[in-house]
Design an enzyme around this catalytic site. Sequence first.
Site, short mmCIF file in Angstrom:
data_model
loop_
_atom_site.label_atom_id
_atom_site.label_comp_id
_atom_site.label_asym_id
_atom_site.label_seq_id
_atom_site.Cartn_x
_atom_site.Cartn_y
_atom_site.Cartn_z
N ILE A 22 8.08 74.44 -22.09
CA ILE A 22 7.30 73.46 -21.32
C ILE A 22 5.99 73.15 -22.04
CG2 ILE A 22 6.09 73.04 -19.14
CD1 ILE A 22 8.22 74.79 -17.77
N ASP A 58 -1.18 81.66 -27.09
CA ASP A 58 0.04 82.33 -26.63
C ASP A 58 0.16 83.63 -27.40
OD1 ASP A 58 2.51 82.90 -25.43
OD2 ASP A 58 3.13 80.80 -25.50
N SER A 118 2.18 75.70 -13.29
CA SER A 118 3.00 76.88 -13.55
C SER A 118 3.08 77.77 -12.32
CB SER A 118 2.45 77.65 -14.75
OG SER A 118 3.26 78.76 -15.04
N ARG A 119 2.11 78.64 -12.11
CA ARG A 119 2.07 79.52 -10.95
C ARG A 119 0.64 79.60 -10.43
NH1 ARG A 119 6.58 78.65 -10.95
NH2 ARG A 119 8.40 80.05 -10.92
N ASP A 154 -0.47 71.79 -8.94
CA ASP A 154 0.84 71.66 -8.30
C ASP A 154 1.26 72.97 -7.67
OD1 ASP A 154 3.29 70.19 -7.71
OD2 ASP A 154 4.26 71.52 -9.17
N GLU A 173 0.50 79.87 -1.64
CA GLU A 173 1.34 78.77 -1.18
C GLU A 173 2.51 79.22 -0.31
OE1 GLU A 173 4.54 77.72 -4.60
OE2 GLU A 173 2.46 77.34 -5.16
#
Length: 331
Positions: A154, A173, A232-233, A257, A262
């Site tokens: 992604i 990363d 992502s999270r 998002d 959540e």
Amino acid sequence: MEILAFGVQSDEKPLIEKAFAGLHEVRCLDVFLNRDTAPIAAGYEIISTSVNADLGSPVLQTLATGGTQMIAQRSTGFNNIDLDVAERLALRVARVSYYSPYSVAEFAWTLAMAVNRRVIRAASRTRDFDFRLDGLLGRDMHGRTVGVVGTGKIGEAFTRIAHGFGMKLLGWDVVENPACLELGMEYVEKERLFAEADLVSLHVPLLPATQHIINEAALKSMKDDAILVNSSRGGLIDTAALVTELRAGRFLGVGLDVYEAEAGLFFLDKSLEGVDDDTLARLVTFPNVIVTSHQAYYTEDAVGQIIDATVQNVTDYLARRTSENVLVPRM
């Protein structure tokens, strides 16, 4: 065999029923798996769950007692599953290790550009026939610096779009992606990435090492006019710290998002109940913040691939085969 699928959206139901047609019966429920709904699974050897399912120890215990032997989760993330307990209970757990990375990458850019160009505010105004430009000033992405936190499939797709904009590419990363290097990405320490990026986008999984990777210190190190996007999270961001910085007038825009609390909210209609989450309620009041309901993955292409992989996971279980999707083996 009849399979019980929890948390099925109305758009997903016909796709799931079509994918399983001729193979197995599938019962689709719109309720999410949690402590209250877990008893419904009694008698079902195989169940399928959504990303917001509660698969902690009490739920897994209930499932195992009721005869469930296989859980097929329709997502890549699995931080909602207590894998140690699942293994102890001899439950087989499988996920979807791959689906279209473009769905999430493109949506992350949708959020970034929406906050940058004030699209929500502009659309709201024009509905009232207010066509002023005051407060709608955005900026070019070309020539600015993007910081990509996580450069897997992604993150790579997101980077390719950034490259198309003509941006300077910074990445962080644990493993460098050769494809991103070919695009001109410079891998740097995350502290430098936060300090220099005009746009920071998060594409790492939620692990103990990445929990609140965007904490108070990281937020304070970012530019006052930076854009922050998380598709992502939710747990990657310390939301309380983010609200504090937003109240101080910082950031050109924030697109979320996902949200760390959540569960029990996203994918549900709470419009007639109200929400007692003060942090979320405060977040959505900021004019430079967009919150969407964990929909980045939600395209025909990605959902189709997720369902196909779920069918394959069930088929493999029944054939006593394993695959890269299996998190907890039970043969």
